[in-house]
Design a protein around this motif. Structure first.
Motif, PDB file in Angstrom:
ATOM      1  N   UNK A  32       0.834  -1.205   0.000  1.00  0.00           N
ATOM      2  CA  UNK A  32       0.000   0.000   0.000  1.00  0.00           C
ATOM      3  C   UNK A  32       0.868   1.255   0.000  1.00  0.00           C
ATOM      4  N   UNK A  33       1.990   1.208   0.674  1.00  0.00           N
ATOM      5  CA  UNK A  33       2.887   2.363   0.660  1.00  0.00           C
ATOM      6  C   UNK A  33       3.612   2.491  -0.680  1.00  0.00           C
ATOM      7  N   UNK A  34       4.008   1.362  -1.291  1.00  0.00           N
ATOM      8  CA  UNK A  34       4.671   1.410  -2.602  1.00  0.00           C
ATOM      9  C   UNK A  34       3.747   2.033  -3.643  1.00  0.00           C
ATOM     10  N   UNK A  35       2.507   1.661  -3.649  1.00  0.00           N
ATOM     11  CA  UNK A  35       1.534   2.232  -4.589  1.00  0.00           C
ATOM     12  C   UNK A  35       1.369   3.720  -4.353  1.00  0.00           C
ATOM     13  N   UNK A  36       1.268   4.119  -3.072  1.00  0.00           N
ATOM     14  CA  UNK A  36       1.076   5.532  -2.750  1.00  0.00           C
ATOM     15  C   UNK A  36       2.292   6.364  -3.164  1.00  0.00           C
ATOM     16  N   UNK A  37       3.489   5.858  -2.893  1.00  0.00           N
ATOM     17  CA  UNK A  37       4.710   6.592  -3.246  1.00  0.00           C
ATOM     18  C   UNK A  37       4.824   6.724  -4.771  1.00  0.00           C
ATOM     19  N   UNK A  38       4.554   5.645  -5.509  1.00  0.00           N
ATOM     20  CA  UNK A  38       4.661   5.671  -6.962  1.00  0.00           C
ATOM     21  C   UNK A  38       3.629   6.626  -7.562  1.00  0.00           C
ATOM     22  N   UNK A  39       2.409   6.613  -7.069  1.00  0.00           N
ATOM     23  CA  UNK A  39       1.360   7.494  -7.591  1.00  0.00           C
ATOM     24  C   UNK A  39       1.694   8.952  -7.316  1.00  0.00           C
ATOM     25  N   UNK A  40       2.201   9.234  -6.145  1.00  0.00           N
ATOM     26  CA  UNK A  40       2.558  10.617  -5.825  1.00  0.00           C
ATOM     27  C   UNK A  40       3.740  11.096  -6.671  1.00  0.00           C
ATOM     28  N   UNK A  41       4.698  10.228  -6.913  1.00  0.00           N
ATOM     29  CA  UNK A  41       5.849  10.609  -7.749  1.00  0.00           C
ATOM     30  C   UNK A  41       5.408  10.887  -9.191  1.00  0.00           C
ATOM     31  N   UNK A  42       4.506  10.071  -9.737  1.00  0.00           N
ATOM     32  CA  UNK A  42       3.979  10.301 -11.087  1.00  0.00           C
ATOM     33  C   UNK A  42       3.187  11.594 -11.154  1.00  0.00           C
ATOM     34  N   UNK A  43       2.453  11.894 -10.116  1.00  0.00           N
ATOM     35  CA  UNK A  43       1.691  13.140 -10.094  1.00  0.00           C
ATOM     36  C   UNK A  43       2.631  14.337 -10.112  1.00  0.00           C
ATOM     37  N   UNK A  44       3.692  14.237  -9.378  1.00  0.00           N
ATOM     38  CA  UNK A  44       4.664  15.331  -9.373  1.00  0.00           C
ATOM     39  C   UNK A  44       5.364  15.436 -10.746  1.00  0.00           C
ATOM     40  N   UNK A  45       5.618  14.296 -11.398  1.00  0.00           N
ATOM     41  CA  UNK A  45       6.205  14.312 -12.737  1.00  0.00           C
ATOM     42  C   UNK A  45       5.263  14.982 -13.728  1.00  0.00           C
ATOM     43  N   UNK A  46       3.992  14.690 -13.651  1.00  0.00           N
ATOM     44  CA  UNK A  46       3.009  15.308 -14.538  1.00  0.00           C
ATOM     45  C   UNK A  46       2.940  16.805 -14.290  1.00  0.00           C
ATOM     46  N   UNK A  47       3.010  17.189 -13.013  1.00  0.00           N
ATOM     47  CA  UNK A  47       2.983  18.613 -12.692  1.00  0.00           C
ATOM     48  C   UNK A  47       4.223  19.320 -13.235  1.00  0.00           C
ATOM     49  N   UNK A  48       5.380  18.649 -13.168  1.00  0.00           N
ATOM     50  CA  UNK A  48       6.611  19.247 -13.694  1.00  0.00           C
ATOM     51  C   UNK A  48       6.522  19.429 -15.212  1.00  0.00           C
ATOM     52  N   UNK A  49       5.969  18.435 -15.927  1.00  0.00           N
ATOM     53  CA  UNK A  49       5.808  18.569 -17.374  1.00  0.00           C
ATOM     54  C   UNK A  49       4.817  19.682 -17.691  1.00  0.00           C
TER      55      UNK A  49
END
Length: 723
Positions: free
Chosen positions: A671-688
């Motif tokens: 559950x933590x791995x999924x949360x960390x990965x989703x948050x990192x992708x969201x930040x990547x999308x925000x950076x783009x």
């Protein structure tokens, strides 16, 4: 003769008058009556036409007829005697004599004779009246003399009458005073039977003695009214009566004291019953606290010895016929062994308290009954006195019950303490030590509520409890020292170490014991905050050494990513162990905050890794670090050629990206791995998105900006599955 009877003389006279009338008087036949009638004829007619209905006339005729018959009878009788003639001839002679004028003479003679008889009778009456008059005169003289004598006697007896009246009044007053004295004596003195009940040993302690004491108390209460009045005979009488009753009342109390002392020595049995007489005697003796204290001292000594013997028998011999079995047979099971000893004392104390409450009359009714250890409610008790005084008496009785309970069980303290301490010292497991400590703690609280905190048994249980907790904490400290003695680097999987899991398993069992050690239905159950404060020492002693061990183990990993993953796994293990217990809420919050810190570090590092793999890291870094007023196109990392290269790398990255998980996060909980990965992708999308907006901004000097960005930010957000 009465008027209604026939009159023969008158009939004869009428016929005679008709028969002897003269021929010349008879009217001539066939012609009218002659006007020249003779006087005799006229008289006869008048007589014949006369009305004889008059009462006087009829009476005269009756008298005349009687006279004619009497004379005729006398003449006939006399003539027959003389010449022997017939009575009929003589009757005619008499009638002839009457016709010739002898009637008047005879009547006059009769009247004269009647007058003489009247005169003679009147003369006798006159003589009698004369005699009566003389007697009356004599009586008048006598009455005058009697009246004179009466006047003299009345004059002489007036003093006696007055003196007699005074004596009568004195007698009435004396009668009233006698009644008052009788009432006074009956109210303010004791009868012989009551005196015997108070002073004689032959009269047993019972209702007769209690009734005599009640009357004595009433007499003394009434005497206080006499003493409260003005000084005089009433005050002196009150003092005398008070002194008189005081001696007998003290004799009654002394009698009750001796009897209760004897009865107290007999309360050495297992099953105790308090009779109404004993209960009433104790209630009476409350008015003499010194005497009652002596009785209670004897009772306490007797019951203490008896309970100690019963306790030792329960430990070594068991019950009757060996059932229940001796407690010491279960010495190999510490919880059962200690629990059986404390349960026996608990049950014995309940029975002893019921006995003492019955003895003092403080036993509550069924609706208001409470269990041993429940806080007393000072109310509703049936007492003779009410209000503040009744409440004070009830409180005093309950204090006596507590003191007696303390004294009754003081002999059991030493054998209990020795056996429990020996059992505690033999324990090495912190769980068993804690179970023993909490068990003793529960019974200690129960005893304190029953007999008070200052009681000997409460003190003994407190000492045993402190010793048990000391051993428990010493066991935890020893366990913590063993954890820090041999520290090794984390395993390759970066999971929580086995030592931590063992400590957490032990801690969870301890928390389970603590959670079930308090009665939820008790009115005095502590609040969650107070329960958490009570358990803080245990939690710190058990968990802090383990967390310290995890810190030292994490420092042995050179890579920061590995340290964060190891700490997250350790925190998750701790949170899983603390889950479901309200009294560790504050510690859970602390661990959750620590875990959030490590998760944030992992998310930031994972985002940096994804940004680098996507090829956007140089351009995004140039965008975020450029100075104000500088065109982004003028920077080499964000030049049009660099952006075109980054777009190609991004396309390759998006085609191979798994939006749900990452191999780098495999060592974290799912559950933590999924949360960390989703948050990192969201930040990547925000950076783009930031970079795309900067490229399209004319201020950054990009020509053909739309051709530089092959993918719009919405498309990248969709491909990254950003929610």
């Amino acid at each position: 003769m009465s008027a209604s009877q026939p009159r023969p003389a008158l009939s004869a006279r009428r016929s005679s008058a008709v028969s002897y009338s003269s021929p010349g008087l008879t009217p001539s036949p066939g012609g009218t009556r002659s006007s020249h009638l003779s006087p005799l004829h006229i008289k006869v007619q008048r007589l014949l036409s006369a009305n004889f209905e008059d009462a006087g006339t009829r009476a005269a005729l009756d008298t005349l007829g009687q006279l004619e018959r009497g004379e005729a009878d006398e003449g006939a009788e006399a003539g027959s005697k003389q010449v022997g003639q017939q009575p009929q001839v003589q009757q005619r002679g008499i009638g002839t004599a009457l016709k010739r004028g002898g009637l008047r003479k005879e009547v006059d003679g009769k009247m004269a004779e009647g007058s003489r008889e009247f005169l003679q009778a009147f003369s006798e009456v006159n003589d009698k009246l004369s005699m009566l008059q003389s007697h009356l005169d004599a009586m008048h003289v006598c009455c005058d003399e009697v009246q004179t004598e009466l006047d003299k006697a009345n004059q002489g007896t007036r003093y006696l009458l007055e003196h007699a009246e005074g004596l009568r009044q004195q007698r009435a007053t004396t009668t009233v005073q006698q009644s008052l004295v009788h009432v006074f004596l009956s109210r303010f003195t004791l009868t012989d039977a009551e005196l015997r009940a108070l002073n004689s040993r032959e009269v047993p302690v019972g209702p007769e003695l209690f009734a005599a004491m009640d009357k004595t108390d009433r007499i003394r209460a009434d005497c206080r009214a006499l003493l409260s009045g003005e000084a005089g005979e009433g005050t002196q009488a009150g003092l005398d009566i008070m002194e008189y009753t005081s001696q007998h009342l003290e004799a009654g109390f002394s009698k009750i004291h001796k009897w209760l002392t004897f009865e107290a020595r007999g309360f050495a049995k297992d099953v105790l019953e308090v009779s109404a007489t004993v209960r009433e005697a104790v209630s009476r003796l409350k008015a003499r606290p010194d005497l009652l204290s002596e009785v209670l001292s004897v009772l306490g000594t007797t019951r203490s010895t008896s309970i100690l013997n019963l306790f030792l028998d329960a430990l070594t011999r068991g019950g009757p016929n060996g059932l229940p079995r001796p407690i010491e047979l279960h010495a190999h099971d510490p919880i059962r062994y200690i629990g059986d000893m404390l349960a026996w004392l608990h049950q014995a104390m309940a029975g002893e308290r019921e006995f003492l409450e019955s003895l003092f009359g403080t036993k509550e009714d069924e609706k208001g009954a409470r269990r041993v250890g429940e806080v007393h409610a000072l109310s509703r008790h049936r007492r003779i006195k009410t209000g503040v005084e009744g409440a004070e008496l009830l409180r005093t009785d309950r204090d006596r019950v507590k003191k007696l309970l303390d004294k009754d069980f003081e002999g059991c303290g030493r054998p209990l303490k020795i056996r429990v301490q020996q059992t505690i010292k033999s324990q090495e497991s912190p769980i068993m030590a804690y179970r023993i400590a909490t068990l003793i703690h529960f019974y200690k609280v129960t005893m304190e509520r029953t007999i008070g905190e200052d009681a000997l048994m409460s003190t003994v249980l407190g000492e045993i409890m402190d010793h048990a907790y000391e051993l428990f904490f010493e066991t935890l400290k020893a366990q913590g020292r063993s954890l820090l003695r041999f520290i090794q680097p984390p395993a390759a999987a970066l999971t929580a170490p086995l030592q931590l899991r063992e400590i957490l398993s032990t801690l969870r069992e301890i928390m389970t014991v603590y959670a079930t050690s308090l009665l939820e239905h008790e009115a005095s159950v502590p609040s969650p905050k107070s329960r958490e404060a009570d358990f803080t020492d245990v939690l710190d002693a058990a968990l802090d050494p383990a967390l310290d061990m995890c810190t030292r183990m994490a420092e042995m990993r050179p890579v920061e990513w590995d340290r964060h993953v190891f700490w997250v796994n350790c925190d998750e293990a701790v949170l899983s162990a603390l889950e479901g217990f309200e009294f560790v809420g504050q510690r859970r919050v602390t661990v959750e905050r620590d875990e959030e810190t490590h998760v944030e570090s992992l998310t930031a590092e994972h985002h940096s890794h994804l940004l680098k793999e996507s090829g956007l890291e140089p351009a995004v870094s140039a965008l975020r670090t450029k100075e104000a007023g500088t065109a982004l196109s003028s920077l080499a990392p964000a030049s049009p050629s660099a952006l075109l290269a980054a777009q190609a790398t991004l396309t390759t990255f998006l085609s191979s990206l798994d939006p749900l998980t990452s191999p780098r996060l495999a060592l974290l909980p799912p559950h933590l791995a999924t949360a960390v990965h989703a948050e990192a992708l969201a930040r990547l999308s925000a950076a783009y998105g930031e970079l795309a907006d900067a490229v399209l901004d004319p201020a950054n000097g990009y020509e053909g900006a739309e051709s530089l960005l092959r993918r719009r930010k919405e498309e990248v957000e969709m491909l990254l599955v950003v929610r």
